[in-house]
Write a protein that holds these residues in place. Sequence first.
Motif, mmCIF file in Angstrom:
data_model
loop_
_atom_site.group_PDB
_atom_site.id
_atom_site.type_symbol
_atom_site.label_atom_id
_atom_site.label_comp_id
_atom_site.label_asym_id
_atom_site.label_seq_id
_atom_site.Cartn_x
_atom_site.Cartn_y
_atom_site.Cartn_z
ATOM 1 N N GLN A 1 12.827 1.652 7.145
ATOM 2 C CA GLN A 1 13.796 1.629 8.232
ATOM 3 C C GLN A 1 13.211 0.826 9.388
ATOM 4 N N PRO A 2 13.217 -0.511 9.294
ATOM 5 C CA PRO A 2 12.572 -1.349 10.314
ATOM 6 C C PRO A 2 13.048 -1.071 11.732
ATOM 7 N N CYS B 1 13.598 1.622 13.054
ATOM 8 C CA CYS B 1 12.982 2.863 13.554
ATOM 9 C C CYS B 1 11.461 2.778 13.453
ATOM 10 N N CYS B 2 10.923 1.636 13.779
ATOM 11 C CA CYS B 2 9.477 1.438 13.705
ATOM 12 C C CYS B 2 8.962 0.803 14.990
ATOM 13 N N SER B 3 7.989 1.426 15.605
ATOM 14 C CA SER B 3 7.281 0.785 16.714
ATOM 15 C C SER B 3 6.030 0.080 16.212
ATOM 16 N N PHE B 4 5.654 0.340 14.961
ATOM 17 C CA PHE B 4 4.620 -0.451 14.295
ATOM 18 C C PHE B 4 4.983 -0.550 12.821
ATOM 19 N N ILE B 5 4.514 -1.609 12.180
ATOM 20 C CA ILE B 5 4.757 -1.797 10.751
ATOM 21 C C ILE B 5 3.425 -1.850 10.025
ATOM 22 N N VAL B 6 3.461 -1.519 8.748
ATOM 23 C CA VAL B 6 2.243 -1.497 7.939
ATOM 24 C C VAL B 6 2.243 -2.743 7.047
ATOM 25 N N PRO B 7 1.272 -3.634 7.221
ATOM 26 C CA PRO B 7 1.267 -4.869 6.444
ATOM 27 C C PRO B 7 0.728 -4.652 5.040
ATOM 28 N N ALA B 8 0.943 -5.658 4.176
ATOM 29 C CA ALA B 8 0.243 -5.699 2.893
ATOM 30 C C ALA B 8 -1.209 -6.063 3.193
ATOM 31 N N LEU B 9 -2.145 -5.363 2.587
ATOM 32 C CA LEU B 9 -3.540 -5.456 3.007
ATOM 33 C C LEU B 9 -4.448 -5.887 1.869
ATOM 34 N N ILE B 10 -5.332 -6.850 2.167
ATOM 35 C CA ILE B 10 -6.446 -7.180 1.276
ATOM 36 C C ILE B 10 -7.671 -6.531 1.886
ATOM 37 N N ASP B 11 -8.250 -5.574 1.171
ATOM 38 C CA ASP B 11 -9.319 -4.758 1.726
ATOM 39 C C ASP B 11 -10.670 -5.145 1.124
ATOM 40 N N ARG B 12 -11.475 -5.797 1.926
ATOM 41 C CA ARG B 12 -12.873 -6.074 1.579
ATOM 42 C C ARG B 12 -13.721 -5.511 2.723
ATOM 43 N N GLY C 1 7.101 -8.842 9.009
ATOM 44 C CA GLY C 1 7.819 -8.244 10.124
ATOM 45 C C GLY C 1 8.879 -7.258 9.670
ATOM 46 N N GLY C 2 8.703 -6.722 8.467
ATOM 47 C CA GLY C 2 9.669 -5.762 7.947
ATOM 48 C C GLY C 2 10.851 -6.396 7.242
ATOM 49 N N HIS C 3 10.939 -7.720 7.209
ATOM 50 C CA HIS C 3 12.089 -8.387 6.603
ATOM 51 C C HIS C 3 11.990 -8.464 5.076
ATOM 52 N N ALA C 4 10.782 -8.740 4.557
ATOM 53 C CA ALA C 4 10.630 -8.931 3.105
ATOM 54 C C ALA C 4 9.280 -8.410 2.662
ATOM 55 N N PRO C 5 9.118 -7.080 2.619
ATOM 56 C CA PRO C 5 7.814 -6.512 2.262
ATOM 57 C C PRO C 5 7.345 -6.897 0.859
ATOM 58 N N ARG D 1 3.773 -8.670 -0.190
ATOM 59 C CA ARG D 1 2.853 -8.210 -1.230
ATOM 60 C C ARG D 1 2.517 -9.326 -2.204
ATOM 61 N N LEU D 2 3.483 -10.178 -2.522
ATOM 62 C CA LEU D 2 3.212 -11.302 -3.420
ATOM 63 C C LEU D 2 2.230 -12.284 -2.780
ATOM 64 N N ILE D 3 2.397 -12.525 -1.482
ATOM 65 C CA ILE D 3 1.461 -13.400 -0.769
ATOM 66 C C ILE D 3 0.072 -12.771 -0.764
ATOM 67 N N ARG D 4 0.027 -11.470 -0.556
ATOM 68 C CA ARG D 4 -1.257 -10.768 -0.593
ATOM 69 C C ARG D 4 -1.951 -10.967 -1.939
#
Length: 469
Positions: free
Chosen positions: A105-106, A108-119, A129-133, A137-140
Amino acid sequence: MNHYPIFTHLHQRKVLLVGGGLVAERKASALIQAGAQLQVVAQQTTAQFAEWFAAQQAEYIGTEFSPDLLNGVFLVVAATSDPALNQRIFQAAEAAATFCNCVDQPACCSFIVPALIDRSPIQVAVSSGGHAPVLARLIRQQIEVLLPFSLGRVAAVAGRWRKQVKTALRSLSERRRFWEQLFQHSRFGQLIASGDEAAAEALLQQQLIQHQPLPQGEVVLVGAGPGDAGLLTLHALQAMQAADVVLYDALVSAEVLALVRRDALKISVGKRCGQHQVQQQQTNELLVKWAQQGKRVVRLKGGDPFVFGRGGEECAFLHAANIPFRIIPGISAGLGATAYAGIPLTHRDYAQRVLFVTGHQQLGSQTHGWQTLACAQQTLVIYMGTLQAAEISRQLIAHGRADSTPVAIISHGTQVSQHVLTGELHQLAALAQQAATPALMVIGEVVRLRQQLAWFQPQDNSVTGAAAA
């Protein structure tokens, strides 16, 4: 820029999660990993939540949300299946000046959670920006394959030395050049990747305190596989993207070569019968020459470097020249091409063992060699054997292999130009005359299964022995 990107420090900070289903479970997992003091509100929770509660990794505080639960909360995540409830949580968070994220529900968000590469401690975030999560993820995923898994440990080692480097090198430009040179030096990263952080830190100290130049470069022998670039390993792709110089074989496909770093120097050292060849000694000397200049050298070899690829000889030469090297295995043609052709190498009804041999030299030169090769209940895979197909067929039949034994010749295996000829052992020479090179010969009863298992036919160009004869 619609969102200001930040990474929040959640360790021992109170975070409220509303929801207990699978979506909430995924959110909870990430929050717990970040060290949050997680409180959960939900009418029902998954079994995983019960484990977290028992281990005191999260706290269950009730079934119903109320605004007073936001007291002292750093941020809140609403992950329920009730949009109206999620909106009410967001409104309460806004009134309390608390960060809030409502899943899917973009508005209703004051922050968004990105796709993350964790090293960790290195983290790379990708957001739409919440438009195409899903796109994020594919870019990630595309970025993920380019970043070594040891990158976080490299950053951790650098972090331990930051103060000493700052003391030794007073100017910002000196420190920047120092770190750039160190991080770009493949040996430093490879020592950490192999688990030898002590040697990596000794290398760092040598450069910092003694002001000695970093030692010579290294050579990476990379298995390029049989042709399909999708069969490259992550380590292979990372090495190709980091290379300064690439020496490649004639068997390396254009599709694979296209993935080499664009500004790398590419040198063909291929050996093909009847064509100009670079002598092995010249290849060995080129590897040493470029490594001694401090370059990151990739020796890109078709298939696997240690399966009829002369990788052992090259490594021995590098060792004698005191050049650091490492090996990244690849999928050999004997595995990749046969799988794409629908031919299992072993099968409990047809073959209990498989022999990989090269037809480049006399196959039966050793005592009892042909008897071994002609055994039934085994699959014989022959590399570089089409020019000797007639002799191979004659000797195998003479030493007991049935002349009706199924055979296949696979040309350009795993590539869109793949071509498969099938027939019987007595037809092997005729098939070989029609086969494009490079080609792999497969002899054994398992070839019969191709009629059931063949799945990769990009041009439907499989030809039977009867048609070829």
